[in-house]
Design an enzyme around this catalytic site. Structure first.
Site, PDB file in Angstrom:
ATOM      1  N   THR A  20       0.827  -1.215   0.000  1.00 49.82           N
ATOM      2  CA  THR A  20       0.000   0.000   0.000  1.00 49.82           C
ATOM      3  C   THR A  20       0.858   1.260   0.000  1.00 49.82           C
ATOM      4  OG1 THR A  20      -1.705  -1.179   1.220  1.00 49.82           O
ATOM      5  CG2 THR A  20      -1.812   1.217   1.277  1.00 49.82           C
ATOM      6  N   LYS A 112       6.081   2.370  12.438  1.00 52.14           N
ATOM      7  CA  LYS A 112       5.976   2.812  13.841  1.00 52.14           C
ATOM      8  C   LYS A 112       6.204   1.662  14.811  1.00 52.14           C
ATOM      9  CE  LYS A 112       1.855   1.917  12.003  1.00 52.14           C
ATOM     10  NZ  LYS A 112       1.113   2.352  10.844  1.00 52.14           N
ATOM     11  N   ILE A 143      -0.738  13.493   7.789  1.00 52.07           N
ATOM     12  CA  ILE A 143      -0.719  14.691   8.651  1.00 52.07           C
ATOM     13  C   ILE A 143       0.713  14.937   9.131  1.00 52.07           C
ATOM     14  CG2 ILE A 143      -1.664  15.763  10.725  1.00 52.07           C
ATOM     15  CD1 ILE A 143      -3.904  13.678  10.696  1.00 52.07           C
ATOM     16  N   LYS A 212       2.246   4.654  18.044  1.00 50.27           N
ATOM     17  CA  LYS A 212       2.312   6.055  17.589  1.00 50.27           C
ATOM     18  C   LYS A 212       2.410   7.011  18.775  1.00 50.27           C
ATOM     19  CE  LYS A 212      -0.286   4.958  13.398  1.00 50.27           C
ATOM     20  NZ  LYS A 212      -1.622   4.707  12.882  1.00 50.27           N
ATOM     21  N   GLY A 318      -3.699   4.942   4.370  1.00 50.44           N
ATOM     22  CA  GLY A 318      -3.983   4.815   2.938  1.00 50.44           C
ATOM     23  C   GLY A 318      -2.763   5.157   2.106  1.00 50.44           C
TER      24      GLY A 318
HETATM   25  P1  NAP Z   1       1.802  -3.993   2.871  1.00 58.17           P
HETATM   26  O1  NAP Z   1       0.770  -3.475   1.933  1.00 58.17           O
HETATM   27  O2  NAP Z   1       1.580  -5.282   3.536  1.00 58.17           O
HETATM   28  O3  NAP Z   1       3.188  -4.023   2.088  1.00 58.17           O
HETATM   29  C1  NAP Z   1       4.329  -4.643   2.595  1.00 58.17           C
HETATM   30  C2  NAP Z   1       5.338  -4.787   1.473  1.00 58.17           C
HETATM   31  O4  NAP Z   1       6.536  -5.322   1.998  1.00 58.17           O
HETATM   32  C3  NAP Z   1       4.881  -5.705   0.340  1.00 58.17           C
HETATM   33  O5  NAP Z   1       5.210  -5.150  -0.908  1.00 58.17           O
HETATM   34  C4  NAP Z   1       5.672  -6.987   0.583  1.00 58.17           C
HETATM   35  O6  NAP Z   1       5.997  -7.689  -0.601  1.00 58.17           O
HETATM   36  C5  NAP Z   1       6.947  -6.409   1.157  1.00 58.17           C
HETATM   37  N1  NAP Z   1       7.684  -7.376   1.942  1.00 58.17           N
HETATM   38  C6  NAP Z   1       7.238  -8.152   2.951  1.00 58.17           C
HETATM   39  N2  NAP Z   1       8.242  -8.902   3.429  1.00 58.17           N
HETATM   40  C7  NAP Z   1       9.340  -8.609   2.690  1.00 58.17           C
HETATM   41  C8  NAP Z   1      10.670  -9.052   2.698  1.00 58.17           C
HETATM   42  N3  NAP Z   1      11.083  -9.979   3.565  1.00 58.17           N
HETATM   43  N4  NAP Z   1      11.539  -8.528   1.809  1.00 58.17           N
HETATM   44  C9  NAP Z   1      11.120  -7.584   0.925  1.00 58.17           C
HETATM   45  N5  NAP Z   1       9.859  -7.107   0.882  1.00 58.17           N
HETATM   46  C10 NAP Z   1       8.987  -7.625   1.746  1.00 58.17           C
HETATM   47  O7  NAP Z   1       2.063  -2.925   4.032  1.00 58.17           O
HETATM   48  P2  NAP Z   1       1.744  -1.355   4.023  1.00 58.17           P
HETATM   49  O8  NAP Z   1       0.329  -1.140   4.412  1.00 58.17           O
HETATM   50  O9  NAP Z   1       2.266  -0.730   2.791  1.00 58.17           O
HETATM   51  O10 NAP Z   1       2.601  -0.898   5.309  1.00 58.17           O
HETATM   52  C11 NAP Z   1       3.993  -0.768   5.225  1.00 58.17           C
HETATM   53  C12 NAP Z   1       4.477  -0.012   6.454  1.00 58.17           C
HETATM   54  O11 NAP Z   1       3.871   1.265   6.500  1.00 58.17           O
HETATM   55  C13 NAP Z   1       4.135  -0.667   7.789  1.00 58.17           C
HETATM   56  O12 NAP Z   1       5.171  -0.401   8.693  1.00 58.17           O
HETATM   57  C14 NAP Z   1       2.880   0.080   8.234  1.00 58.17           C
HETATM   58  O13 NAP Z   1       2.713   0.083   9.634  1.00 58.17           O
HETATM   59  C15 NAP Z   1       3.206   1.454   7.734  1.00 58.17           C
HETATM   60  N6  NAP Z   1       2.071   2.339   7.495  1.00 58.17           N
HETATM   61  C16 NAP Z   1       1.012   1.886   6.752  1.00 58.17           C
HETATM   62  C17 NAP Z   1      -0.022   2.752   6.457  1.00 58.17           C
HETATM   63  C18 NAP Z   1      -1.192   2.316   5.628  1.00 58.17           C
HETATM   64  O14 NAP Z   1      -2.132   3.105   5.479  1.00 58.17           O
HETATM   65  N7  NAP Z   1      -1.210   1.121   5.089  1.00 58.17           N
HETATM   66  C19 NAP Z   1       0.025   4.072   6.915  1.00 58.17           C
HETATM   67  C20 NAP Z   1       1.116   4.489   7.683  1.00 58.17           C
HETATM   68  C21 NAP Z   1       2.140   3.620   7.954  1.00 58.17           C
HETATM   69  P3  NAP Z   1       4.857  -8.347  -1.534  1.00 58.17           P
HETATM   70  O15 NAP Z   1       4.120  -7.180  -2.112  1.00 58.17           O
HETATM   71  O16 NAP Z   1       5.597  -9.096  -2.550  1.00 58.17           O
HETATM   72  O17 NAP Z   1       4.020  -9.167  -0.625  1.00 58.17           O
HETATM   73  N1  HSE Z   2      -3.101   0.699  10.306  1.00 53.93           N
HETATM   74  C1  HSE Z   2      -2.827   2.072  10.485  1.00 53.93           C
HETATM   75  C2  HSE Z   2      -4.121   2.813  10.740  1.00 53.93           C
HETATM   76  C3  HSE Z   2      -2.135   2.633   9.284  1.00 53.93           C
HETATM   77  O1  HSE Z   2      -5.178   2.272  10.463  1.00 53.93           O
HETATM   78  O2  HSE Z   2      -4.064   3.940  11.234  1.00 53.93           O
HETATM   79  C4  HSE Z   2      -1.671   4.051   9.455  1.00 53.93           C
HETATM   80  O3  HSE Z   2      -0.635   4.137  10.365  1.00 53.93           O
END
Ligand code: NAP
Ligand code: HSE
Length: 446
Positions: A20, A112, A143, A212, A318
């Site tokens: 994402t 985080k 934000i 957070k 997102g």
């Molecule tokens: P996600 O959609 O699950 O994406 C994780 C990515 O990491 C995928 O592309 C996955 O590969 C890759 N991955 C997993 N294990 C790996 C490895 N061993 N080596 C290389 N790549 C690997 O997660 P996300 O929602 O983007 O979140 C990522 C981070 O951002 C997390 O720390 C989360 O807490 C943070 N975050 C997320 C949001 C949000 O809205 N989603 C907002 C703020 C912060 P594949 O695609 O091949 O499976």
């Molecule tokens: N899972 C987290 C949330 C992503 O819903 O706020 C953003 O940090």
């Protein structure tokens, strides 16, 4: 990176993860590259992307030759200046970030969970190797709350932080209450929209918000607080009936993160000073700005001694909002400002001020409490007597119509009380023969 960053104009990014947040980041870099160059004179190029599954379809169209399944190759690539970690979780993210820092790269991360549990090690390594870690995306998605606390509010002694820090749970609460959608369906939607963590129990149990809050508190109170010191409760046990009764009383229920200073001697019960550090569902009056934060939005209300209350509001999760925060940190690293700020920040390096975390049973709050009781005379009076015996004073009471299974819900709001007194009263009332266990209680944040 550091030696030539003053004159360098082209910066190459290595991405760890392309889910994402990774895809959102790439989309912004690809589309905004010309305008970013025009604004800053800096050209950002994505050089390599490590993923787990090389065969997976990607949400953003990008040269397939950039992908690798070898994260180490990315952090060891001498052509890469800035490593963006958006894998999530502890390993392999921790090892890869440490290696990138030791290789002299600047790091940007949204992780985080990792920062809240291994921040000291990571920040020390960055300082030791002349690097920096940008983490704006780790709290509240799009934000800019990290920048606000670090820079814009630096003149203030921060008194308190009240935040809706988790988008998934705020989305679930909004959909359940306003659209009467089931909890399971709301959670599924939040996952489909890319809001939830890989393990969504961290969202619904309040752990993500506690991660957070750990980061915000370290920054705001210039002291080291550990994630394990944050009291965390989630929304997974919340009953919709209580949300409705709270609404009848003029309150919304929100998953709130609270960090609040209590000055020594400020309390009539003579508690030492310290910091309340907690995440839990709370009743917030409809007139309060946080009550009206809906959907995936987050908001943080910060009280500074000079500014008074400052509120930041926006989308908390997102791909695009979070990608925006990542790209802001990439530009900060490329401009060289990240390194300068980072050296002075002392994040996770400063010693703990004389500010213990106040145990939850010693916090002071107002409480919402619901007892399910048999429908017979004198019950209300006995409940009130027990509360009074523990020094807990009732602010308002409603008795609802008898429930179809035979009991009557009595719903009360108390005045301010110390939590252990309130809990002792609640336990005593629960043990009365006409009371059905369990009761429900929520803290009220006015
Ligand atoms: P996600 O959609 O699950 O994406 C994780 C990515 O990491 C995928 O592309 C996955 O590969 C890759 N991955 C997993 N294990 C790996 C490895 N061993 N080596 C290389 N790549 C690997 O997660 P996300 O929602 O983007 O979140 C990522 C981070 O951002 C997390 O720390 C989360 O807490 C943070 N975050 C997320 C949001 C949000 O809205 N989603 C907002 C703020 C912060 P594949 O695609 O091949 O499976
Ligand atoms: N899972 C987290 C949330 C992503 O819903 O706020 C953003 O940090």
């Amino acid at each position: 990176m550091t030696a030539s960053s003053d004159t360098k104009k082209v910066f190459r990014i290595g991405m760890l993860g392309f889910g994402t947040v990774g895809a959102g980041t790439a989309q912004i870099v690809l589309h905004s590259r010309p305008s970013l160059k025009e604004k800053t004179g800096i050209d950002i190029q994505i050089r390599r992307i490590a993923v787990r599954d090389m065969k997976k379809h990607r949400a953003v169209s990008i040269d397939p030759a950039l992908f690798t399944s070898d994260g180490q190759a990315v952090v060891d690539d001498p052509e890469i200046d800035i490593v963006v970690e958006v894998i999530g979780g502890i390993e392999p993210a921790r090892t890869l970030i440490l290696r990138a820092l030791k290789n002299g790269k600047a790091v940007v991360t949204a992780n985080k969970a990792l920062l809240a549990t291994h921040g000291k090690e990571l920040f020390e390594t960055a300082l030791a190797h002349g690097g920096s870690i940008g983490f704006e995306a780790s709290v509240c998605g799009g934000i800019p709350v990290i920048g606000a606390l670090r820079d814009g509010l630096v003149a203030n002694r921060i008194e308190s932080i009240h935040g809706i820090l988790n988008g998934t749970t705020n989305y679930i609460l909004t959909r359940m209450v306003e659209d009467k959608v089931s909890y399971a369906q709301c959670l599924y939607e939040a996952q489909s929209k890319g809001y939830a963590e890989a393990d969504p129990s961290t969202d619904v149990k309040g752990i993500d918000a506690a991660h957070k809050l750990t980061l915000l508190s370290n920054l705001a109170f210039h002291s080291i607080f550990d994630f394990s010191e944050v009291h965390a409760e989630g929304i997974d046990g919340l009953a919709l009936d209580d949300v409705r009764y709270a609404s009848d009383l003029g309150y919304a229920v929100k998953l709130l993160a609270v960090a609040k200073r209590r000055n020594p001697g400020a309390d009539p019960e003579d508690f030492p000073g310290g910091l309340e550090l907690r995440v839990h569902p709370a009743l917030v009056p409809f007139s309060h700005p946080l009550a009206n934060v809906r959907d995936v939005n987050n908001a943080v209300l910060i009280r500074g001694d000079a500014t008074g209350e400052v509120m930041l509001y926006g989308r908390g999760a997102g791909m695009m909002p979070t990608g925006s925060a990542i790209v802001a940190d990439i530009m900060d690293a490329a401009r060289g400002s990240a390194r300068q700020t980072f050296t002075k920040l002392q994040f996770f390096q400063n010693p703990r001020e004389d500010m213990p975390v106040i145990p939850t049973d010693k916090i002071r709050s107002r409480y919402y409490v619901r007892f399910n009781v048999d429908d017979r005379p004198g019950v209300m009076g006995k409940v009130a007597t027990v509360l009074g015996g523990h020094g807990v004073s009732i602010a308002s009471v409603i008795q609802k119509e008898p429930h179809e299974t035979g009991f009557v819900p009595i719903v009360m709001l108390t005045h301010l009380s110390v939590e252990d007194r309130f809990q002792a009263a609640r336990a005593e009332i629960e043990s009365l023969p006409f009371v059905r266990k369990p009761s429900a209680f929520y803290r009220v944040e006015d």
